[in-house]
Design a protein around this motif. Sequence first.
Motif, PDB file in Angstrom:
ATOM      1  N   GLN A 109      50.597  39.163  40.477  1.00 29.91           N
ATOM      2  CA  GLN A 109      49.543  40.173  40.944  1.00 29.91           C
ATOM      3  C   GLN A 109      50.053  41.246  41.880  1.00 29.91           C
ATOM      4  O   GLN A 109      49.685  42.057  42.157  1.00 29.91           O
ATOM      5  CB  GLN A 109      48.628  39.584  41.477  1.00 29.91           C
ATOM      6  CG  GLN A 109      48.117  38.242  40.598  1.00 29.91           C
ATOM      7  CD  GLN A 109      47.396  38.883  39.311  1.00 29.91           C
ATOM      8  OE1 GLN A 109      46.628  39.810  39.030  1.00 29.91           O
ATOM      9  NE2 GLN A 109      48.133  38.207  38.235  1.00 29.91           N
ATOM     10  N   LEU A 110      51.088  40.828  42.680  1.00 26.32           N
ATOM     11  CA  LEU A 110      51.563  41.758  43.876  1.00 26.32           C
ATOM     12  C   LEU A 110      52.571  42.800  43.289  1.00 26.32           C
ATOM     13  O   LEU A 110      53.113  43.492  44.215  1.00 26.32           O
ATOM     14  CB  LEU A 110      52.489  40.824  45.129  1.00 26.32           C
ATOM     15  CG  LEU A 110      51.387  39.840  45.623  1.00 26.32           C
ATOM     16  CD1 LEU A 110      51.938  39.064  46.560  1.00 26.32           C
ATOM     17  CD2 LEU A 110      50.271  40.748  46.224  1.00 26.32           C
ATOM     18  N   LEU A 137      43.333  44.652  44.148  1.00 23.17           N
ATOM     19  CA  LEU A 137      44.448  44.954  45.064  1.00 23.17           C
ATOM     20  C   LEU A 137      44.762  46.404  45.042  1.00 23.17           C
ATOM     21  O   LEU A 137      45.457  46.924  45.896  1.00 23.17           O
ATOM     22  CB  LEU A 137      45.806  44.114  44.626  1.00 23.17           C
ATOM     23  CG  LEU A 137      45.842  42.708  44.934  1.00 23.17           C
ATOM     24  CD1 LEU A 137      47.231  41.968  44.167  1.00 23.17           C
ATOM     25  CD2 LEU A 137      45.720  42.460  46.327  1.00 23.17           C
ATOM     26  N   GLY A 138      44.243  47.154  44.028  1.00 28.53           N
ATOM     27  CA  GLY A 138      44.466  48.667  44.010  1.00 28.53           C
ATOM     28  C   GLY A 138      43.594  49.311  44.868  1.00 28.53           C
ATOM     29  O   GLY A 138      43.780  50.428  45.054  1.00 28.53           O
ATOM     30  N   LEU A 173      52.251  47.553  42.623  1.00 30.45           N
ATOM     31  CA  LEU A 173      51.130  47.915  43.173  1.00 30.45           C
ATOM     32  C   LEU A 173      51.346  49.598  43.515  1.00 30.45           C
ATOM     33  O   LEU A 173      52.637  49.831  43.869  1.00 30.45           O
ATOM     34  CB  LEU A 173      50.920  47.176  44.473  1.00 30.45           C
ATOM     35  CG  LEU A 173      50.477  45.788  44.397  1.00 30.45           C
ATOM     36  CD1 LEU A 173      50.215  45.151  45.740  1.00 30.45           C
ATOM     37  CD2 LEU A 173      49.299  45.650  43.446  1.00 30.45           C
ATOM     38  N   ASP A 220      42.462  50.107  48.480  1.00 31.59           N
ATOM     39  CA  ASP A 220      43.059  49.996  49.850  1.00 31.59           C
ATOM     40  C   ASP A 220      42.085  48.971  50.873  1.00 31.59           C
ATOM     41  O   ASP A 220      42.874  48.317  51.503  1.00 31.59           O
ATOM     42  CB  ASP A 220      43.393  51.473  50.460  1.00 31.59           C
ATOM     43  CG  ASP A 220      44.261  52.303  49.860  1.00 31.59           C
ATOM     44  OD1 ASP A 220      44.975  51.623  48.787  1.00 31.59           O
ATOM     45  OD2 ASP A 220      44.486  53.436  50.033  1.00 31.59           O
ATOM     46  N   ILE A 276      45.122  40.071  49.726  1.00 26.22           N
ATOM     47  CA  ILE A 276      46.274  39.423  49.781  1.00 26.22           C
ATOM     48  C   ILE A 276      46.358  38.043  50.497  1.00 26.22           C
ATOM     49  O   ILE A 276      46.985  36.923  50.076  1.00 26.22           O
ATOM     50  CB  ILE A 276      47.459  40.368  50.449  1.00 26.22           C
ATOM     51  CG1 ILE A 276      47.740  41.600  49.384  1.00 26.22           C
ATOM     52  CG2 ILE A 276      48.724  39.877  50.951  1.00 26.22           C
ATOM     53  CD1 ILE A 276      48.551  42.706  50.021  1.00 26.22           C
ATOM     54  N   GLN A 332      42.577  45.366  49.730  1.00 22.39           N
ATOM     55  CA  GLN A 332      44.173  44.843  49.524  1.00 22.39           C
ATOM     56  C   GLN A 332      44.442  44.090  50.520  1.00 22.39           C
ATOM     57  O   GLN A 332      44.880  42.879  50.366  1.00 22.39           O
ATOM     58  CB  GLN A 332      45.212  46.066  49.546  1.00 22.39           C
ATOM     59  CG  GLN A 332      46.327  45.708  49.118  1.00 22.39           C
ATOM     60  CD  GLN A 332      47.401  46.592  49.181  1.00 22.39           C
ATOM     61  OE1 GLN A 332      48.022  46.865  50.254  1.00 22.39           O
ATOM     62  NE2 GLN A 332      47.605  47.157  48.027  1.00 22.39           N
ATOM     63  N   LYS A 357      44.332  42.254  40.445  1.00 19.65           N
ATOM     64  CA  LYS A 357      45.197  43.350  40.091  1.00 19.65           C
ATOM     65  C   LYS A 357      44.296  44.493  40.339  1.00 19.65           C
ATOM     66  O   LYS A 357      44.684  45.650  41.086  1.00 19.65           O
ATOM     67  CB  LYS A 357      46.016  43.362  39.066  1.00 19.65           C
ATOM     68  CG  LYS A 357      47.010  44.497  38.728  1.00 19.65           C
ATOM     69  CD  LYS A 357      48.479  43.976  39.482  1.00 19.65           C
ATOM     70  CE  LYS A 357      49.614  44.927  39.183  1.00 19.65           C
ATOM     71  NZ  LYS A 357      50.780  44.380  39.647  1.00 19.65           N
ATOM     72  N   GLN A 406      37.649  51.290  39.682  1.00 21.07           N
ATOM     73  CA  GLN A 406      38.259  50.997  41.044  1.00 21.07           C
ATOM     74  C   GLN A 406      37.587  52.138  41.992  1.00 21.07           C
ATOM     75  O   GLN A 406      37.193  51.777  43.346  1.00 21.07           O
ATOM     76  CB  GLN A 406      39.827  51.297  41.209  1.00 21.07           C
ATOM     77  CG  GLN A 406      40.545  50.183  40.540  1.00 21.07           C
ATOM     78  CD  GLN A 406      42.181  50.235  40.419  1.00 21.07           C
ATOM     79  OE1 GLN A 406      42.416  51.376  40.526  1.00 21.07           O
ATOM     80  NE2 GLN A 406      42.900  49.604  40.797  1.00 21.07           N
ATOM     81  N   VAL A 433      51.002  49.848  48.787  1.00 20.82           N
ATOM     82  CA  VAL A 433      51.076  48.606  49.696  1.00 20.82           C
ATOM     83  C   VAL A 433      50.608  49.327  51.373  1.00 20.82           C
ATOM     84  O   VAL A 433      50.992  49.995  51.776  1.00 20.82           O
ATOM     85  CB  VAL A 433      52.252  48.078  49.916  1.00 20.82           C
ATOM     86  CG1 VAL A 433      52.198  46.632  50.951  1.00 20.82           C
ATOM     87  CG2 VAL A 433      52.681  47.543  48.522  1.00 20.82           C
TER      88      VAL A 433
END
Length: 1414
Positions: free
Chosen positions: A179-180, A140-141, A183, A143, A150, A146, A137, A76, A186
């Motif tokens: 997956q949401l 989504l981590g 987290l 920023d 989504i 994300q 996932k 990430q 958010v």
Amino acid sequence: MVSKRRLSKSEDKESLTEDASKTRKQPLSKKTKKSHIANEVEENDSIFVKLLKISGIILKTGESQNQLAVDQIAFQKKLFQTLRRHPSYPKIIEEFVSGLESHIEDEDSFRNCLLSCERLQDEEASMGASYSKSLIKLLLGIDILQPAIIKTLFEKLPEYFFENKNSDEINIPRLIVSQLKWLDRVVDGKDLTTKIMQLISIAPENLQHDIITSLPEILGDSQHADVGKELSDLLIENTSLTVPILDVLSSLRLDPNFLLKVRQLVMDKLLSIRLEDLPVIIKFILHSITAMDALEVISELREKLDLQHCVLPSRLQASQVKLKSKGRASSSGNQESSGQNCIILLFDVIKSAIRYEKTISEAWIKAIENSASVSEHKVFDLVMLFIIYSTNTQTKKYIERVLRNKIRSGYIQEQLLQSTFSVHYLVLKDMCSSVLSLAQSLLHSLDQSIISFGSLLYKYAFKFFDTYCQQEVVGALVTHICSGNEAEVDTALDVLLELVVLNPSAMMMNAVFVKDDMHLVIRKQLSSTVFKYKLIGIIGAVTMAGIMAADRSESPSLTQERANLSDEQCTQVTSLLQLVHSCSEQSPQASALYYDEFANLIQREKLDPKALEWVGHTICNDFQDAFVVDSCVVPEGDFPFPVKALYGLEEYDTQDGIAINLLPLLFSQDFAKDGGLVTSQESGQKLVSPLCLAPYFRLLRLCVERQHNGNLEEIDGLLDCPIFLTDLEPGEKLESMSAKERSFMCSLIFLTLNWFREIVNAFCQETSPEMKGKVLTRLKHIVELQIILEKYLAVTPDYVPPLGNFDVETLDITPHTVTAISAKIRKKGKIERKQKTDGSKTSSSDTLSEEKNSECDPTPSHRGQLNKEFTGKEEKTSLLLHNSHAFFRELDIEVFSILHCGLVTKFILDTEMHTEATEVVQLGPPELLFLLEDLSQKLESMLTPPIARRVPFLKNKGSRNIGFSHLQQRSAQEIVHCVFQLLTPMCNHLENIHNYFQCLAAENHGVVDGPGVKVQEYHIMSSCYQRLLQIFYGLFAWSGFSQPENQNLLYSALQVLSSRLKQGEHSQPLEELLSQSFHYLQNFHQSIPSFQCALYLIRLLMVILEKSTASTQNKEKIASLARQFLCRVWPSGDKEKSNISNDQLHALLCIYLEHTDSILKAIEEIAGVGVPELINSPKDASSSTFPTLTRHTFVVFFRVMMAELEKTVKKIEPGTAADSQQIHEEKLLYWNMAVRDFSILINLIKVFDSHPVLHVCLKYGRLFVEAFLKQCMPLLDFSFRKHREDVLSLLETFQLDTRLLHHLCGHSKIHQDTRLTQHVPLLKKTLELLVCRVKAMLTLNNCREAFWLGNLKNRDLQGEEIKSQNSQESTADESEDDMSSQASKSKATEDGEEDEVSAGEKEQDSDESYDDSD
């Protein structure tokens, strides 16, 4: 090269280990798939693939997982830095996401991105955790990615709305939502919330459930309020989502007020919710309860929950069938969902809530406790009490107390308990030990109703629970049997007997607990030298014989051969009965018990014809040999009296006549055994005790009745046959008899009476006029013999009669009772005081039946004759005869069919019937009174049973019910039904007696006790009147009418009464029948001959009104009638005392004041008009307005008026300043009237200063002052300014009253009467509080200057100063508080006593007897 080697290694690993939860199948996707080789690395020039590869993720095609070559955090971080440093940032973000969208167009690729990545690890790293997140996932981590990711997911999700699982059994929509979850951060929570709620609104129902239940793991705390609001709106729109929404709301951090609104919304919809959803809903409701609203919520919940969801046996069974039909092929999730029983799960939820929240359990118990009617108590309540009892040990005592109160009140009945076990046995069986513990506790009670409820718990636990619980039940019952407590032993034995009948096979499995051989036990008891055990053995043997010889011919489950009694079984029965006979023949009491128990068995059970034939033949022969002789042959011997054949109903011209050989048998028993002369009977002849005559005949009669279907022709000769007696009328020879001879004559009369009573029992239902006439003649003989018996008893005080009833309780208790009575009779001067106490043993607990007046005596018809010969002994003889009830044979309920015979008195015969009165069958007044007295006693025993009456094992009687054993074998409903069949003849008798007194009054110009009245006849008719009203009252006051199954009985009875007034329609409404019945009974008030009758009539009318919904309309009629009776001049009794008892006068006066429109006006009339008339009248005279008010009865009037005045003012609400001016004025006026009445009453102690009057004044004076403090002073606080003069006038009047109370305190101390002085400290303390309260009221209204403090001297009732050493030395400790006459022209209430009252001091009320004269 490295990449290829790792790929090869990964492939080898995948070939060796396979995830069972992700079984791969041939994809059948409708989308166009790329032609990739399986497990090939994704190779293209897109920026998406390149950046992922640079950052450490290798995308795979086909069914292989994406591979993560570096640590997840490192990936990430690397990707984030690469994107941020890219020259085209932020445009590179769009390109990256566009590449992702292109990549996931392929279904397999999308699935791989949603599944976890495979980590490529070296040897050292392989020791760590192998878990890794999915590609989505991981993205989504980051920023900066994300929001776009989504958005892509939400755009992709609708494609799978209707494809819950793909070909790999993977639920793609659920995978996307997952997956949401969780987290780390958010970026835009508000936007995410909006997107999710929009998605929920369009998603199919199954996906809605998944999304909603995932919300707590997706959203942050800051979004909970918004989501809660959205979900509550959705809850209103879509009830099918109730369960997941409530489940989520319980997990969100929401405002308590918001949750309260949601809870109320759910409560309103509770009745329409499916049973399957109920556990979650109840869990939400219980978790949202607070201490403040717990009781309210629980009360509403138990009302709505029970109506729809708890009594559901059909759905419960359906659920069980559904559960059993599930196969093993179902998935584990489906098995878990379908395998839960909804009802059990519901109670598990409740059990969990009450285990951890004490508030909920206490509120639930309180809600049940507050229920005030039978209909409000439901199955759910009992289940909850059991659950709380088993869960919270701290509440066990509380629950036991609530249960006891409910059982005593009749709110929890057997039907409710049975329904509870039959519906929820699956829930209750897990609490078996707690249920048995509760049953054990209830069985220790003294109240029979509570003991019965405990026994039912054992019974139903055995019936509905499994084998283990059944074993525990039997073990617990055996423990009770071994406890030594008589009540527990009897109840436990009764329950064991019921269980054997209920489930013999199950009881056989537990026979180890009851292993004694019953045959052996009975034989040992029969042979015992201990008399009590012999009696128990007789009962057991007769019961066993009845079971063995029972007629089973009508049993559908048995063949004809098995149903008939075999010769061998018949021999066993006869052998057992012969054994009982031989073991009991040496004891007359044991033999009589055997005959009575055998007779009860024949009457109650249907025996096999073969056994019945043997019994009948044997008994008939033995009876003739023992008691029957030829009437033409008079026995010869040295008898103390000449033997004569008396009381024969026919003249025998032939030698066939028979007679009962009574006197010779009694002489042989009483005289010969004491060394007297032996009669001329053959020495070898076996003597039978005359004590067995009546029991033996009852057994013979019932055998013949059973054998010949009620026909008694075989034994009808015994009805009119004479008895060998002697002249029973004492005459002048009574005084010359020895004590032994008088006792012999008493026993002879008792035995003759019991013989005649059994004769009447046997032939009372004969229909021919000849037989009816003979029965009535025997009834007349009974009445005549009782008159003669009283004469003998009057001069034989130590006499103990022969027993007439035989059972264990009678034989144990009766001799002691007689001894006590005899001892009391010997005490001269105490008979009047002891009479009521002694009479309570056999009379009703109602005070009406315990009076000392002539109308209440058991044989008032004989009073006049006795007075002539035995002056001064009347009370003693009547008392003993009344208490000899246990020594007379019981009359069967069928005997009262004789009441259908017309009442023909000599008076009516002469004036109305003339010479037409040729009917032989006539029921005279003395015989009518005899029957009515017995019927009245029976109704008192059955319909008004005392509290805590125990029913012994196998015997439906107790010590109080000696002489009612046959009656106790019937239910109260049966008795009421039988007596209601007699309503018409009883109404005839009532009307005839009414006419008698009406004519009597007319002939004597309104004076019913004038010189021309026949006193004896008058008293008999008056007593009949009273007994009839007493019977009517006992019937209609029966509590059983509140039960729905008895409403038809009440309706039929009211139809009989209303038809006497007018012949109406057959189907009238209940209210109309009640009104007509009330009017019919009210018409009798003009002819009421005695005060006792008046009180019974008033109470009867009140009972009728209680059953009407419009009773308030007739309330004033009761008050008017009561006032008429109080204002009537009643016939006087003895010169020394009034004919009206104080208890009865107290009762009638209370009825009058409770039913009148204005209690205060009524009190003022009596105290202001009646009492002054009494004061101005001669010593023995009465008030002209209220003739019942005399100097002897003044204390009764005074006590009732003081008590009712205090009770009335306590009901006045204090009011508030917010009330209207009119309300203030009305309440102030009412208090002025109340204080005026109080002042009138208080000042009467200056004239009537006897101890009982002063005691009443001290007790109720303090209570009135306390009520003034609590109810009136708040009213004066906000009424003072607008009604100053009225308030001051009220206080001035009240001050004079309290000053008199202070003088009364001084009077009590001077006379050192401890019964009065015990009230002084509390009264003084109350007066002190009043002074302080008046001062506070004046201060509140800015009028403090009106309060003045002065000295108060101790004075007596006449106002004279009390001189004492303390008062001469100092008066500083005593003070009087006055309001200055200059400021207010009034005075406040004074203090006036130096004594202090300690905090622990309590009042000890001691109600003084009314017997004290003024």
